[in-house]
Design an enzyme around this catalytic site. Structure first.
Site, PDB file in Angstrom:
ATOM      1  N   ASN A  57       2.136  10.556  -3.150  1.00  0.00           N
ATOM      2  CA  ASN A  57       1.517   9.245  -2.986  1.00  0.00           C
ATOM      3  C   ASN A  57       0.361   9.155  -3.980  1.00  0.00           C
ATOM      4  O   ASN A  57      -0.708   9.705  -3.757  1.00  0.00           O
ATOM      5  CB  ASN A  57       1.014   9.125  -1.535  1.00  0.00           C
ATOM      6  CG  ASN A  57       0.349   7.796  -1.273  1.00  0.00           C
ATOM      7  OD1 ASN A  57       0.219   6.955  -2.168  1.00  0.00           O
ATOM      8  ND2 ASN A  57      -0.079   7.600  -0.043  1.00  0.00           N
ATOM      9  N   ARG A  74       5.841   7.337  -2.629  1.00  0.00           N
ATOM     10  CA  ARG A  74       5.457   6.126  -1.912  1.00  0.00           C
ATOM     11  C   ARG A  74       5.095   5.069  -2.951  1.00  0.00           C
ATOM     12  O   ARG A  74       4.304   5.334  -3.865  1.00  0.00           O
ATOM     13  CB  ARG A  74       4.239   6.396  -1.032  1.00  0.00           C
ATOM     14  CG  ARG A  74       3.758   5.128  -0.376  1.00  0.00           C
ATOM     15  CD  ARG A  74       2.361   5.284   0.149  1.00  0.00           C
ATOM     16  NE  ARG A  74       1.920   4.049   0.744  1.00  0.00           N
ATOM     17  CZ  ARG A  74       0.675   3.592   0.663  1.00  0.00           C
ATOM     18  NH1 ARG A  74      -0.242   4.265   0.003  1.00  0.00           N
ATOM     19  NH2 ARG A  74       0.358   2.460   1.250  1.00  0.00           N
ATOM     20  N   ARG A  80     -11.822  -4.803   4.605  1.00  0.00           N
ATOM     21  CA  ARG A  80     -11.131  -6.052   4.203  1.00  0.00           C
ATOM     22  C   ARG A  80     -11.341  -7.141   5.256  1.00  0.00           C
ATOM     23  O   ARG A  80     -11.272  -6.862   6.449  1.00  0.00           O
ATOM     24  CB  ARG A  80      -9.632  -5.804   4.046  1.00  0.00           C
ATOM     25  CG  ARG A  80      -9.283  -5.034   2.801  1.00  0.00           C
ATOM     26  CD  ARG A  80      -7.806  -4.714   2.730  1.00  0.00           C
ATOM     27  NE  ARG A  80      -7.602  -3.289   2.672  1.00  0.00           N
ATOM     28  CZ  ARG A  80      -6.453  -2.674   2.876  1.00  0.00           C
ATOM     29  NH1 ARG A  80      -5.366  -3.372   3.140  1.00  0.00           N
ATOM     30  NH2 ARG A  80      -6.345  -1.367   2.817  1.00  0.00           N
TER      31      ARG A  80
END
Ligand code: AMP
Length: 392
Positions: free
Chosen positions: A8, A82, A230
């Site tokens: 990843n 990924r 976020r």
């Protein structure tokens, strides 16, 4: 096909794991701060021994070389990568020039992630030219969403010409935990499941008979829930407001929405739920409010997701917060009073780190399922690698 290497690649880090077929052993590691003087690699070996090594100024390829030298003794037979954004690709793909080209083209939709994945893919192709390599996309599981769930109420050509639509993310996790919960409930990939993946990034998903029918993230992983840093959903006119009144440009607004908002923005303290729960206990109003917003918006999102399901078999919690915080799970369930959920306090308090059912046995089930994105990526990689090893 036994040992699978899962990679990843982020913009300055690489997580890697070597999974053996029996799944009991896993060698994991992390290379971080790549490209800087502080670059280093660390991890855990098969004997659960820790290792750490400085790699000053190493880039992705150099870090991968070090990681793979450590691992080559185990002879990985395939590599799974990924990849955050796969556009409208519906399943994992054997990597070839066409797939690499597609990931590059999709970079406009995931500018922080996809270019980093390409660096990792190109480095491993150079180091292991003979191994099958597979791209597993975070978006692929959500490609089963119906058009009413994935289209924005925007002019049609923005979708047809530019791909502006809802894609959804965390698909590997939503797929894995919903399959596990339905299996443990006795009917693999049957029924209607609400999933709350709650980590630094968080999203909800509605899964019907093993397929995603709606999810809270959209074109990018910014849409939806209040997350660590976020914002999740805001009024789309916020951009105009900030530009006109504060003179902010798009870059400034994007940074604020992605890195300075969410739990961190409201609390002014931290994006880590543990810190906020402790501060709220000690009377910090802003920390308490951040938790309240997180829980309320999550409950609203799960209620909205229920519209995609003909019936609700159960609710699943996963991700760092979902797996570890009994307090947040209890508050979320209490904030969903109209669905007949009833949480078992004792089971909920003992759920940490294992698959466990935490409802009282009436109404829809409630499960805590630790996610295993690496395990799922290895599984999908193995399936594809096996297919090419044994052509029909
Ligand atoms: P993830 O992104 O899935 O690794 O989740 C990371 C987040 O999980 C951290 O930022 C913490 O906020 C949260 N977390 C981990 N352990 C706990 C815990 N015991 N209680 C509350 N939150 C936790």
């Amino acid at each position: 096909m036994s040992n699978i290497l899962v990679i990843n690649c982020g913009s300055s880090s690489i997580k890697f794991a070597l999974l053996l077929e029996d799944q009991h052993f896993r060698i994991q590691g992390l290379a971080e701060n790549l490209g800087t003087a502080e670059a280093r690699i660390k991890g855990v070996t098969i004997g659960e021994e820790k290792f750490e090594m400085p790699l000053p100024h190493a880039d992705h390829k150099q870090a991968l070389e070090v990681a793979l030298t450590r691992l080559k003794h185990y002879k990985p037979e395939a590599i799974g990568h990924r990849v955050v954004h796969g556009g409208e690709i519906t399943e994992a793909q054997l990597i070839n020039d066409e797939v690499i080209q597609h990931i590059k083209q999709t970079s406009a939709l995931a500018p922080l992630h996809n270019p980093a994945h390409i660096v990792g893919i190109e480095a491993t192709l150079e180091l292991f030219p003979d191994l099958p390599q597979v791209a597993v996309f975070d978006t692929a599981f959500h490609q089963s969403m119906p058009e009413k769930a994935y289209r924005y109420a925007l002019p049609k050509n923005l979708y047809t010409d530019y791909g502006v639509r809802r894609y959804g993310f965390h698909g590997t996790s939503h797929a894995y935990v919903s399959e596990r919960a339905s299996t443990l409930a006795g009917q693999k990939n049957q029924g209607g499941w609400l999933v709350a993946h709650l980590g630094n990034g968080s999203s909800t998903c509605a899964v019907w008979n093993g397929k995603s029918v709606d999810t809270s993230m959209g074109l990018t992983p910014l849409e939806g829930l209040c997350m660590g840093t976020r914002s999740g959903d805001v009024d789309p006119s916020l951009h105009q407001f900030l530009a006109k009144n504060l003179g902010w440009d798009l870059e400034r607004i994007d940074k604020m929405l992605n890195r300075e908002s969410g739990l961190l923005g409201i609390s002014g303290l931290s994006n880590d739920m543990r810190t906020l729960v402790e501060a709220a206990d000690n009377g910090n109003h802003d920390a308490a409010l951040a938790i309240e917003v997180f829980v309320y918006r999550l409950a609203k999102s799960l209620a909205a997701m229920s519209c995609g399901l003909p019936e609700i078999s159960g609710l699943i919690f996963t991700g760092g917060i979902g797996e570890n915080s009994a307090y947040i799970r209890e508050r979320v369930v209490k904030s969903l009073p109209h669905f007949g959920f009833s949480i078992d306090q004792n089971q909920n308090d003992h759920a940490r780190g294992k698959e466990i059912r935490i409802d009282q046995g009436q109404g829809p089930q409630i499960w805590v399922i630790p996610t295993d994105e690496e395990g799922r990526i290895a599984h999908e990689t193995r399936e594809i690698a096996l297919k090419i090893a044994e052509p029909a």
